[in-house]
Scaffold this motif. Structure first.
Motif, short mmCIF file in Angstrom:
data_model
loop_
_atom_site.label_atom_id
_atom_site.label_comp_id
_atom_site.label_asym_id
_atom_site.label_seq_id
_atom_site.Cartn_x
_atom_site.Cartn_y
_atom_site.Cartn_z
N UNK A 67 0.88 -1.16 0.10
CA UNK A 67 -0.11 0.07 -0.08
C UNK A 67 0.83 1.22 0.02
N UNK A 68 2.04 1.25 0.50
CA UNK A 68 2.86 2.14 0.17
C UNK A 68 3.44 2.55 -1.20
N UNK A 69 3.74 1.42 -1.82
CA UNK A 69 4.14 1.59 -3.29
C UNK A 69 2.78 1.51 -4.30
N UNK A 70 1.86 1.00 -3.76
CA UNK A 70 0.71 0.67 -4.97
C UNK A 70 -0.61 1.02 -4.09
N UNK A 71 -0.83 2.35 -3.62
CA UNK A 71 -2.03 2.55 -2.59
C UNK A 71 -3.27 2.22 -3.52
N UNK A 74 -6.40 -2.82 -5.06
CA UNK A 74 -7.69 -3.54 -4.13
C UNK A 74 -7.36 -4.78 -3.35
N UNK A 75 -6.63 -5.77 -4.17
CA UNK A 75 -6.00 -7.03 -3.44
C UNK A 75 -5.59 -6.89 -2.30
N UNK A 76 -4.70 -5.84 -1.97
CA UNK A 76 -4.06 -5.47 -0.95
C UNK A 76 -5.00 -5.09 0.03
N UNK A 77 -6.09 -4.26 -0.06
CA UNK A 77 -6.83 -3.72 0.61
C UNK A 77 -7.71 -4.77 1.20
N UNK A 78 -8.33 -5.73 0.13
CA UNK A 78 -9.10 -6.85 0.51
C UNK A 78 -8.50 -7.73 1.73
#
Length: 122
Positions: A67-71, A74-78
């Motif tokens: 999330x730092x490099x690719x905020x 959606x997969x990271x948020x999920x």
């Protein structure tokens, strides 16, 4: 008259050069974006493995790194929301999922998990 035509020709050449530079910058940005996405996928796989092996702290660290490099991932948020829900951190899960839905409003998966979080919150 010749001076006017010369200035016009120089102006056209400058516009063409500016367009070429802009195109090169756009291609570099697209390549940079592809590299960010590639690294995010690797980190997401690492986070899944870490969580499956019971290393929640490592999984959370990998997801935070994404999330730092690719905020807008959606997969990271999920996955981050799912882990926080599993940890009974419904406030943290809601926060990350609301942010994810705002960035990817068409993601049904994020919306469904957010609904589960709301149900868990009562």
């Amino acid at each position: 008259m010749i001076l006017f035509e010369w200035k016009r020709a120089v102006g056209i050449v400058l516009l063409v050069l500016a367009g070429l530079l802009l195109q090169v910058g756009t291609n570099a940005s697209a390549e940079d974006r592809r590299e960010v996405v590639r690294k995010s996928r690797i980190l997401l796989g690492d986070a899944h493995r870490a969580y499956a092996l019971g290393d929640t702290d490592m999984a959370l660290a990998k997801l935070d790194s994404i999330l730092v490099t690719d905020p807008q991932n959606p997969d990271a948020h999920y996955f981050l929301g799912a882990i926080r829900l599993d940890m009974a951190d419904t406030a943290g899960a809601k926060e990350v999922l609301v942010e994810g839905v705002a960035l990817a409003p068409l993601s049904r998966r994020l919306k469904l998990l957010l609904a589960r979080v709301e149900i868990a919150r009562g």
